[in-house]
Scaffold this active site. Structure first.
Site, PDB file in Angstrom:
ATOM      1  N   GLY A  26       4.325   7.940  -5.613  1.00  0.00           N
ATOM      2  CA  GLY A  26       4.152   7.583  -7.011  1.00  0.00           C
ATOM      3  C   GLY A  26       4.576   8.743  -7.887  1.00  0.00           C
ATOM      4  O   GLY A  26       5.427   9.560  -7.504  1.00  0.00           O
ATOM      5  N   ARG A  33      -7.206  11.559  -1.935  1.00  0.00           N
ATOM      6  CA  ARG A  33      -8.582  11.120  -1.753  1.00  0.00           C
ATOM      7  C   ARG A  33      -8.959  11.316  -0.290  1.00  0.00           C
ATOM      8  O   ARG A  33      -8.177  11.032   0.613  1.00  0.00           O
ATOM      9  CB  ARG A  33      -8.754   9.643  -2.118  1.00  0.00           C
ATOM     10  CG  ARG A  33      -8.647   9.335  -3.611  1.00  0.00           C
ATOM     11  CD  ARG A  33      -9.865   9.860  -4.368  1.00  0.00           C
ATOM     12  NE  ARG A  33      -9.847   9.457  -5.764  1.00  0.00           N
ATOM     13  CZ  ARG A  33      -9.300  10.166  -6.747  1.00  0.00           C
ATOM     14  NH1 ARG A  33      -8.708  11.324  -6.468  1.00  0.00           N
ATOM     15  NH2 ARG A  33      -9.356   9.731  -7.990  1.00  0.00           N
ATOM     16  N   GLU A  66     -17.802  13.227  -0.537  1.00  0.00           N
ATOM     17  CA  GLU A  66     -17.829  14.365  -1.445  1.00  0.00           C
ATOM     18  C   GLU A  66     -19.171  14.416  -2.154  1.00  0.00           C
ATOM     19  O   GLU A  66     -19.629  13.396  -2.658  1.00  0.00           O
ATOM     20  CB  GLU A  66     -16.694  14.259  -2.473  1.00  0.00           C
ATOM     21  CG  GLU A  66     -15.332  14.492  -1.887  1.00  0.00           C
ATOM     22  CD  GLU A  66     -14.219  14.546  -2.935  1.00  0.00           C
ATOM     23  OE1 GLU A  66     -14.527  14.331  -4.129  1.00  0.00           O
ATOM     24  OE2 GLU A  66     -13.076  14.800  -2.551  1.00  0.00           O
ATOM     25  N   HIS A  90     -12.096  19.744  -4.675  1.00  0.00           N
ATOM     26  CA  HIS A  90     -11.536  18.671  -5.504  1.00  0.00           C
ATOM     27  C   HIS A  90     -11.410  19.136  -6.950  1.00  0.00           C
ATOM     28  O   HIS A  90     -11.817  18.453  -7.891  1.00  0.00           O
ATOM     29  CB  HIS A  90     -12.399  17.405  -5.429  1.00  0.00           C
ATOM     30  CG  HIS A  90     -11.661  16.155  -5.830  1.00  0.00           C
ATOM     31  ND1 HIS A  90     -12.047  14.900  -5.438  1.00  0.00           N
ATOM     32  CD2 HIS A  90     -10.549  15.981  -6.593  1.00  0.00           C
ATOM     33  CE1 HIS A  90     -11.221  13.987  -5.930  1.00  0.00           C
ATOM     34  NE2 HIS A  90     -10.303  14.625  -6.646  1.00  0.00           N
ATOM     35  N   ALA A  91     -10.808  20.312  -7.110  1.00  0.00           N
ATOM     36  CA  ALA A  91     -10.719  20.896  -8.449  1.00  0.00           C
ATOM     37  C   ALA A  91      -9.485  21.769  -8.616  1.00  0.00           C
ATOM     38  O   ALA A  91      -9.346  22.433  -9.641  1.00  0.00           O
ATOM     39  CB  ALA A  91     -11.971  21.738  -8.726  1.00  0.00           C
TER      40      ALA A  91
END
Length: 350
Positions: free
Chosen positions: A166, A246, A275, A294-295
């Site tokens: 994508g 993810r 998470e 996740h940052a």
């Protein structure tokens, strides 16, 4: 506009603090105040989902995390018109189901594209140059005995397989091709990839051809767990696995076994399943893993651009206009969207 008529936005507590600050930094809530829009924090429901009572009195929700929203929920919140996601992903949110109930969903994919692609590139380079291992050598005072013991493989002429082509995958491919890297993707992405001169292969063949695999795909019922033990078995023993999408796309137990057994050389992960990972997660004990909470893409540029987009969507919707960033635009029109009447009210107040 009277206080009773004010448009009200609820902020989800999975990213917002009592004073309106967020885990992303300053997201410019004063722009809502300037537009005559009220905001308030929603109840804390860390294990979700939010209930209909929490949506009472809200015209919109600004979702900082991954709070689930479905048609059944919004059916019991007749005032709600808009769910605005701070970010690109919307797993847990059903845009078509919400649209059928007259509620629009917006995301910010254009603003996430470059920061997330750069996160993928960062992890590839860190793994290729064994950055973490060399940091440990230096920090632990092993300069004389450890220097040179962790030689990287570099990326010139290497093959990077991107799962999910994508906007993020396309941007990452553009960055990589300037670095002398061969980029491939999966055959399910081949039509878009062909426009960029990139070959597509079946998933397991991509695994066997790649020196680095990077996951940028969306999490859906079809893609959940798509990267499994067979995938890791097909990878090169010198291969590295990178996930910036993810955690649910990957069988994390299979990944851990592959790292422990030496089936693959290493991994770099910005996402997990679940998470946050448990404190005893075996990934934490491995030396061949780079971890981020996740940052990694949360830069100042990310916050500036995503904030501008999401606040603009809220303001557009408050005036009865379907936001430019709305998903399923074809399913939402003036006759079905709950916010359509706001345009008439806006005109009457003018």
């Amino acid at each position: 506009m009277s206080s009773q008529d004010r448009y009200v936005v609820g902020l989800t507590r999975d990213g917002a603090h009592p004073d309106g600050s967020t885990i992303f930094g300053d997201v410019g809530l004063e722009r809502l105040d300037q537009a005559g829009i009220s905001w308030r924090l929603m109840p804390d429901v860390p294990h979700g989902p939010v209930n209909a009572e929490a949506l009472a009195g809200l015209d919109a929700v600004l979702s900082f995390g991954h709070m689930p929203f479905n048609a059944e929920l919004v059916r019991h919140a007749p005032r709600l018109k808009h769910v605005a996601r701070f970010g690109a992903g919307y797993d847990g949110i059903d845009p078509q189901g919400l649209a059928a109930e007259g509620v629009i969903v917006t995301t910010t994919p254009a603003e996430v594209r470059k920061p997330l692609a750069l996160s993928g590139l960062t992890l590839i380079l860190a793994a290729a140059h064994r950055l973490v291992e060399n940091h440990r050598v230096t920090a632990n005072g092993l300069w004389e005995t450890g220097r040179g013991g962790h030689r990287g493989q570099g990326i010139d002429g290497r093959t990077v397989g991107i799962i999910g082509f994508g906007s993020v995958g396309t941007q990452l491919a553009e960055y990589l091709r300037h670095l002398g890297v061969v980029v491939i993707t999966t055959d399910r992405n081949s039509s878009r990839a062909a426009e960029h001169g990139i070959a597509g292969f079946p998933l397991l063949e991509l695994a066997s051809r790649s020196d680095f695999v990077v996951v940028t795909a969306a999490l859906t019922s079809e893609t959940r767990g798509m990267v499994d033990a067979d995938f890791f078995a097909a990878m090169k023993r010198t291969g590295h696995f990178v996930n910036i999408a993810r955690g649910g796309l990957v069988d994390q137990a299979a990944l851990t076994r592959a790292l422990v057994d030496g089936t693959i050389a290493g991994a770099a992960l910005d996402v997990f399943d679940p998470e946050p990972p448990s404190k005893g997660d075996p990934l934490f004990a491995l030396d061949n893993v780079i971890l981020s909470p996740h940052a990694l893409c949360w830069t100042a540029d990310f916050t500036r651009d995503v904030s501008a987009s999401v606040i603009a969507s809220v303001i557009q919707a408050s005036h009865g206009n379907v936001p430019d960033a709305a998903l399923s635009r074809g399913l939402v029109n003036a006759s079905t969207w709950r916010g359509a009447s706001l345009k008439l009210a806006d005109a009457q107040h003018a």
